[in-house]
Scaffold this active site. Structure first.
Site, mmCIF file in Angstrom:
data_model
loop_
_atom_site.group_PDB
_atom_site.id
_atom_site.type_symbol
_atom_site.label_atom_id
_atom_site.label_comp_id
_atom_site.label_asym_id
_atom_site.label_seq_id
_atom_site.Cartn_x
_atom_site.Cartn_y
_atom_site.Cartn_z
ATOM 1 N N ASP A 9 0.858 -1.185 0.000
ATOM 2 C CA ASP A 9 0.000 0.000 0.000
ATOM 3 C C ASP A 9 0.890 1.229 0.000
ATOM 4 O OD1 ASP A 9 -2.504 1.452 0.213
ATOM 5 O OD2 ASP A 9 -1.967 1.891 2.282
ATOM 6 N N SER A 10 0.282 2.395 -0.196
ATOM 7 C CA SER A 10 1.049 3.634 -0.163
ATOM 8 C C SER A 10 1.443 4.012 1.265
ATOM 9 C CB SER A 10 0.209 4.770 -0.758
ATOM 10 O OG SER A 10 -0.960 4.939 0.024
ATOM 11 N N TYR A 41 -0.702 8.005 -3.047
ATOM 12 C CA TYR A 41 -0.679 7.500 -4.418
ATOM 13 C C TYR A 41 -1.881 8.012 -5.233
ATOM 14 C CZ TYR A 41 2.882 3.768 -3.903
ATOM 15 O OH TYR A 41 4.039 3.052 -3.753
ATOM 16 N N GLY A 42 -2.941 8.356 -4.516
ATOM 17 C CA GLY A 42 -4.255 8.526 -5.142
ATOM 18 C C GLY A 42 -4.371 9.508 -6.286
ATOM 19 N N ASN A 74 -6.635 0.071 -3.174
ATOM 20 C CA ASN A 74 -7.569 0.108 -4.302
ATOM 21 C C ASN A 74 -6.951 0.784 -5.526
ATOM 22 O OD1 ASN A 74 -10.674 -0.594 -3.479
ATOM 23 N ND2 ASN A 74 -9.459 0.039 -1.725
ATOM 24 N N THR A 75 -6.138 1.807 -5.272
ATOM 25 C CA THR A 75 -5.549 2.536 -6.400
ATOM 26 C C THR A 75 -4.624 1.613 -7.197
ATOM 27 O OG1 THR A 75 -5.619 4.501 -4.979
ATOM 28 C CG2 THR A 75 -4.363 4.680 -7.018
ATOM 29 N N CYS A 184 -11.116 2.659 -0.862
ATOM 30 C CA CYS A 184 -9.715 2.977 -0.551
ATOM 31 C C CYS A 184 -9.449 2.327 0.797
ATOM 32 C CB CYS A 184 -9.504 4.487 -0.452
ATOM 33 S SG CYS A 184 -7.887 4.947 0.236
ATOM 34 N N THR A 185 -8.316 1.636 0.898
ATOM 35 C CA THR A 185 -8.080 0.866 2.132
ATOM 36 C C THR A 185 -7.824 1.755 3.356
ATOM 37 O OG1 THR A 185 -5.786 0.572 1.399
ATOM 38 C CG2 THR A 185 -7.301 -1.275 1.054
ATOM 39 N N HIS A 186 -7.596 3.040 3.126
ATOM 40 C CA HIS A 186 -7.468 3.947 4.280
ATOM 41 C C HIS A 186 -8.836 4.251 4.918
ATOM 42 C CE1 HIS A 186 -3.415 4.762 2.745
ATOM 43 N NE2 HIS A 186 -3.157 5.427 3.853
HETATM 44 N N1 DGL Z 1 -4.905 3.145 0.403
HETATM 45 C C1 DGL Z 1 -4.819 3.387 -0.970
HETATM 46 C C2 DGL Z 1 -6.042 2.982 -1.736
HETATM 47 O O1 DGL Z 1 -6.703 2.052 -1.330
HETATM 48 C C3 DGL Z 1 -4.071 4.612 -1.464
HETATM 49 C C4 DGL Z 1 -4.420 5.928 -0.897
HETATM 50 C C5 DGL Z 1 -3.434 6.994 -1.388
HETATM 51 O O2 DGL Z 1 -2.242 6.794 -1.233
HETATM 52 O O3 DGL Z 1 -3.909 8.016 -1.917
HETATM 53 O O4 DGL Z 1 -6.353 3.517 -2.771
#
Ligand code: DGL
Length: 274
Positions: A9-10, A41-42, A74-75, A184-186
């Site tokens: 993940d990021s 990353y988004g 997810n990204t 998004c996993t966050h």
């Molecule tokens: N947790 C990530 C996701 O599920 C990335 C969030 C990010 O880095 O912007 O997309």
């Protein structure tokens, strides 16, 4: 031999997937990679996302005996999964596929919201998959780029965070969705605030929860489930190991040891151009 499941993940978001693995596959060894030094990353371009994720997978393959890689983001799952699967000779699984079916069967009014990063929402991955199963469903997408900063800062209860949640989700509330995908996993870390704003009638779908069944089925089918193993937990981050450890302990509700810093220069030096 007890090989590892790799998770990438990021930053800290993929811990929501790791948490499910710890709960439902507690004997599996895991190595978690959080690219804290290059997050978020988004909003990054597809090309950069492919390069970063390829670097990380290559690094993990070079350093661990892996049996499965899960893109706990997810990204990355939306943008890079095909590329990673084509590039590496290792089973690599995303976290999106089991979700659309689940959301469709959960919704009674056929109005499903999807929140995620800019790149995930722009990719329309959830919308396309949902509509290919049931074209009568209405999908309401919403990007929420500031959510990752709330999570990485540990702002899960502050009034300012509540305001941001309300600002992003107002249109979804207005659209009368009865099901919301946390794309998004966050975002599961903000679940209480999201629920509070949308009300208890809206069912929240968390891909981290949904993907566990798929991971378990894959390991069982291949005959590579760990049995009778006291699991090894390794964490690799590209910056801020102390922040990762302290916030991670809060999110996982358990102690974290073995947080190692990985040099971004080393990652970049090893990658093929893509
Ligand atoms: N947790 C990530 C996701 O599920 C990335 C969030 C990010 O880095 O912007 O997309």
């Amino acid at each position: 031999m007890n090989r590892f499941i790799g998770l990438i993940d990021s930053g800290m978001g993929g811990l929501t997937v790791l948490n499910q693995i710890m709960g439902f596959l507690p004997e599996e060894n895991t190595v978690y990679f959080g690219d804290m030094g290059r997050a978020p990353y988004g909003s990054r371009s597809r090309q950069v996302l492919k390069r970063y994720s390829e670097q990380i997978v290559r690094y993990l393959i070079d350093n661990y005996d892996l049996k499965l890689m899960v893109t706990a983001c997810n990204t990355i799952s939306a943008i890079c999964l095909d590329h990673l699967q084509e590039t590496f000779d290792l089973p690599i699984m995303g976290i999106i596929d089991p979700v659309p079916e689940k959301a469709i069967s959960a919704s009674t009014n056929g109005r499903i919201g999807v929140i995620g990063t800019r790149r995930t929402i722009e990719s329309s991955v959830y919308q396309k998959k949902i509509l290919s199963i049931d074209p009568s469903v209405r999908v309401y997408p919403q990007e929420c780029p500031l959510f990752i900063h709330l999570v990485e800062e540990g702002w899960t209860k502050e009034p300012a965070a509540r305001l941001i949640v309300g600002e992003y989700l107002a249109n979804l509330k207005h659209s009368k969705i009865d099901t919301l995908i946390l794309g998004c996993t966050h975002y599961p870390i903000l679940k209480d605030m999201i629920k509070e704003y949308l009300g208890s009638d809206v069912l929240i779908i968390d891909p981290a929860v949904e993907c566990i069944t798929t991971i378990k089925a894959f390991l069982a089918e291949k005959g590579i489930l760990n049995k009778g193993n006291y699991p090894e937990r390794i964490y690799q981050v590209t910056d801020n190991p102390e922040l990762f450890r302290s916030s991670g302990e809060r999110y996982l509700d358990r102690k974290i040891h073995n947080v190692n810093l990985v040099d971004i220069g080393l990652l970049e030096s090893k990658t093929a151009v893509c």
